[in-house]
Each structure stands twice: as C-alpha cells, then as structure tokens.
Write a protein that holds these residues in place. Structure first.
Motif, PDB file in Angstrom:
ATOM      1  N   TRP A  11     166.097  67.696  39.751  1.00  0.00           N
ATOM      2  CA  TRP A  11     167.003  67.231  40.798  1.00  0.00           C
ATOM      3  C   TRP A  11     166.697  67.947  42.112  1.00  0.00           C
ATOM      4  CZ3 TRP A  11     167.949  71.035  37.434  1.00  0.00           C
ATOM      5  CH2 TRP A  11     168.496  72.220  37.905  1.00  0.00           C
ATOM      6  N   GLY A  25     169.571  59.501  42.394  1.00  0.00           N
ATOM      7  CA  GLY A  25     169.491  60.641  41.497  1.00  0.00           C
ATOM      8  C   GLY A  25     169.082  61.946  42.133  1.00  0.00           C
ATOM      9  N   GLN A  71     169.782  60.518  25.584  1.00  0.00           N
ATOM     10  CA  GLN A  71     170.589  60.621  26.799  1.00  0.00           C
ATOM     11  C   GLN A  71     169.648  60.490  27.983  1.00  0.00           C
ATOM     12  OE1 GLN A  71     173.648  63.601  26.799  1.00  0.00           O
ATOM     13  NE2 GLN A  71     173.500  63.873  29.006  1.00  0.00           N
ATOM     14  N   SER A  72     169.886  59.462  28.795  1.00  0.00           N
ATOM     15  CA  SER A  72     169.052  59.206  29.971  1.00  0.00           C
ATOM     16  C   SER A  72     169.894  58.493  31.023  1.00  0.00           C
ATOM     17  CB  SER A  72     167.834  58.357  29.592  1.00  0.00           C
ATOM     18  OG  SER A  72     168.232  57.088  29.121  1.00  0.00           O
ATOM     19  N   GLN A  73     169.288  58.261  32.163  1.00  0.00           N
ATOM     20  CA  GLN A  73     169.945  57.518  33.238  1.00  0.00           C
ATOM     21  C   GLN A  73     169.264  56.159  33.378  1.00  0.00           C
ATOM     22  OE1 GLN A  73     172.650  58.416  34.714  1.00  0.00           O
ATOM     23  NE2 GLN A  73     172.733  60.501  33.919  1.00  0.00           N
ATOM     24  N   ASP A 107     171.425  64.664  40.636  1.00  0.00           N
ATOM     25  CA  ASP A 107     171.827  64.465  39.245  1.00  0.00           C
ATOM     26  C   ASP A 107     171.237  65.563  38.355  1.00  0.00           C
ATOM     27  OD1 ASP A 107     172.528  63.573  36.766  1.00  0.00           O
ATOM     28  OD2 ASP A 107     171.297  61.764  36.829  1.00  0.00           O
ATOM     29  N   VAL A 108     172.061  66.517  37.936  1.00  0.00           N
ATOM     30  CA  VAL A 108     171.616  67.614  37.075  1.00  0.00           C
ATOM     31  C   VAL A 108     171.890  67.335  35.595  1.00  0.00           C
ATOM     32  CG1 VAL A 108     171.881  69.349  38.876  1.00  0.00           C
ATOM     33  CG2 VAL A 108     173.754  68.926  37.303  1.00  0.00           C
ATOM     34  N   GLU A 109     172.406  66.143  35.282  1.00  0.00           N
ATOM     35  CA  GLU A 109     172.698  65.772  33.893  1.00  0.00           C
ATOM     36  C   GLU A 109     171.451  65.953  33.025  1.00  0.00           C
ATOM     37  OE1 GLU A 109     175.384  64.309  32.098  1.00  0.00           O
ATOM     38  OE2 GLU A 109     176.581  65.023  33.785  1.00  0.00           O
ATOM     39  N   PRO A 110     171.600  66.572  31.872  1.00  0.00           N
ATOM     40  CA  PRO A 110     170.427  66.738  30.997  1.00  0.00           C
ATOM     41  C   PRO A 110     169.988  65.414  30.391  1.00  0.00           C
ATOM     42  CG  PRO A 110     172.397  67.545  29.903  1.00  0.00           C
ATOM     43  CD  PRO A 110     172.800  67.186  31.302  1.00  0.00           C
ATOM     44  N   ARG A 111     168.675  65.271  30.236  1.00  0.00           N
ATOM     45  CA  ARG A 111     168.101  64.163  29.480  1.00  0.00           C
ATOM     46  C   ARG A 111     167.712  64.759  28.135  1.00  0.00           C
ATOM     47  NH1 ARG A 111     168.932  63.554  34.608  1.00  0.00           N
ATOM     48  NH2 ARG A 111     168.307  61.594  35.552  1.00  0.00           N
ATOM     49  N   ASP A 169     165.740  56.212  34.944  1.00  0.00           N
ATOM     50  CA  ASP A 169     164.649  56.920  34.287  1.00  0.00           C
ATOM     51  C   ASP A 169     163.712  55.916  33.623  1.00  0.00           C
ATOM     52  OD1 ASP A 169     165.770  59.385  34.993  1.00  0.00           O
ATOM     53  OD2 ASP A 169     166.883  59.539  33.105  1.00  0.00           O
ATOM     54  N   SER A 217     166.039  68.430  32.908  1.00  0.00           N
ATOM     55  CA  SER A 217     166.508  67.698  34.079  1.00  0.00           C
ATOM     56  C   SER A 217     165.716  68.138  35.302  1.00  0.00           C
ATOM     57  CB  SER A 217     167.998  67.939  34.314  1.00  0.00           C
ATOM     58  OG  SER A 217     168.477  67.087  35.342  1.00  0.00           O
TER      59      SER A 217
END
Length: 180
Positions: free
Chosen positions: A120, A130, A162-164, A133-137, A167, A118
């Motif tokens: 950020w 984003g 897993q993505s946003q 946004d620290v959510e892992p990809r 991305d 990630s």
C-alpha cells in the motif's frame, strides 16, 4: 536474515530512503522427513524531496504471494488496470515440505503453504485504486518441486482466500531455472 538500506539522491534525479528486511527459518521435523519453513519480508520507501516514482516502489505477488500475478496485488491505475506499486509492504509465508509418499529417486517433493501479505501507499493518489488498503491478502495452496539438470522446477497451485476485487489472481505458476 537480510536487512538492506538504500539512500538515493547523490547525482541522480530520485531522492529517497528505502529499507527492506527479509528472513527465512527452516525447522526439520521427524528427523528431516518434513521441513517447516517460515519466510517474511517488510519494506518501506520514503521520499526525501519529491515523490516516489513507480519504478522505485515495491511490487507484490508471484513467488512472494503465490496465487496472485507477479504484480497482482496492491494499488492499480484505474485507467489501464496496471500495478503502480506501493511504498510499504509486508509478507509472511508458512510452508511444509516433504519427499514422503513421492516415488523414490525422482527428487520430487511436495509442499503445502499459506501466504499472507499486503502492499500500500503511493504518492500519487489520483486515479489509483487501493492506494491506502492495508488489508491482508491470504492464499493457501500446494505444489511440487524437483531439481533438474537445468535448475529447480516448481509447479504451484495457489488459491486466494482473501483478496480485493482489483487484485489479479494467477492460480497456477510454473517455473524452471534460477533467477538472478
């Protein structure tokens, strides 16, 4: 392992402190027929006086997070959808490589991988999606590699699990030669 610190501000217009830690560990399995690899990276940059410009921030994707464009993850400008980079990042890669089941004397090897990471944090939050946004990809994939007379050749198929929505994915990557 590699650890680097940078201090900018003497004689220039940018003033910041930047730290990056990278490590790589490889374990042979079954007398070297298979090799398990683990790579990691962590970094942060902090402004001393002013804000961090995008030219000094980190970018993530490409070879460090396969399955995404070179600057495919993290904060993006909402106006032009360009990556603006981040002040913080982390990435981890797990990989299993082998020459087993490949034609003899070709030098071909296959690999399976899983990448996690990630990026950020920006000092400019207006019109940036984003930025916090620290959510892992997470990506999984496979590839083929070989040494050629012009350098290492690699074909990678990476698939984000897993993505946003902002991305930018790149499921196939091809590279030949060394990078400087």
């Amino acid at each position: 392992m590699r650890f680097s610190n940078s201090l900018a501000g003497l004689g220039g217009d940018a003033t910041f402190y930047k730290s990056v830690f990278n490590s790589r560990i490889y374990y042979p399995i079954d007398y070297g027929d298979y090799v398990f690899g683990f790579k990691s990276g962590v970094g942060f940059i902090t402004a001393i006086d002013d804000k961090i410009t995008s030219s000094n921030r980190f970018f993530l994707g490409g070879k460090k997070l396969r399955g995404f464009d070179n600057s495919g993850l993290g904060p993006r400008d909402t106006g032009n959808n360009q990556a603006v980079g981040g002040n913080n990042f982390y990435n981890f890669s797990f990989e299993l490589k082998s020459k087993k089941f490949m034609p003899e004397d070709t030098g071909l090897e296959w690999f399976l991988f899983s990448d996690i990471g990630s990026i950020w944090g920006t000092d400019y939050k207006t019109n940036v999606i984003g930025f916090d946004d620290v959510e892992p990809r997470i990506t999984n994939g496979l590839g083929l590699a070989m040494l050629t007379p012009v350098g290492p050749l690699q074909m990678v198929w990476g698939f984000p699990v897993q993505s946003q929505s902002y991305d930018i994915e790149e499921n196939f990557q091809f590279s030949i030669g060394t990078s400087f």
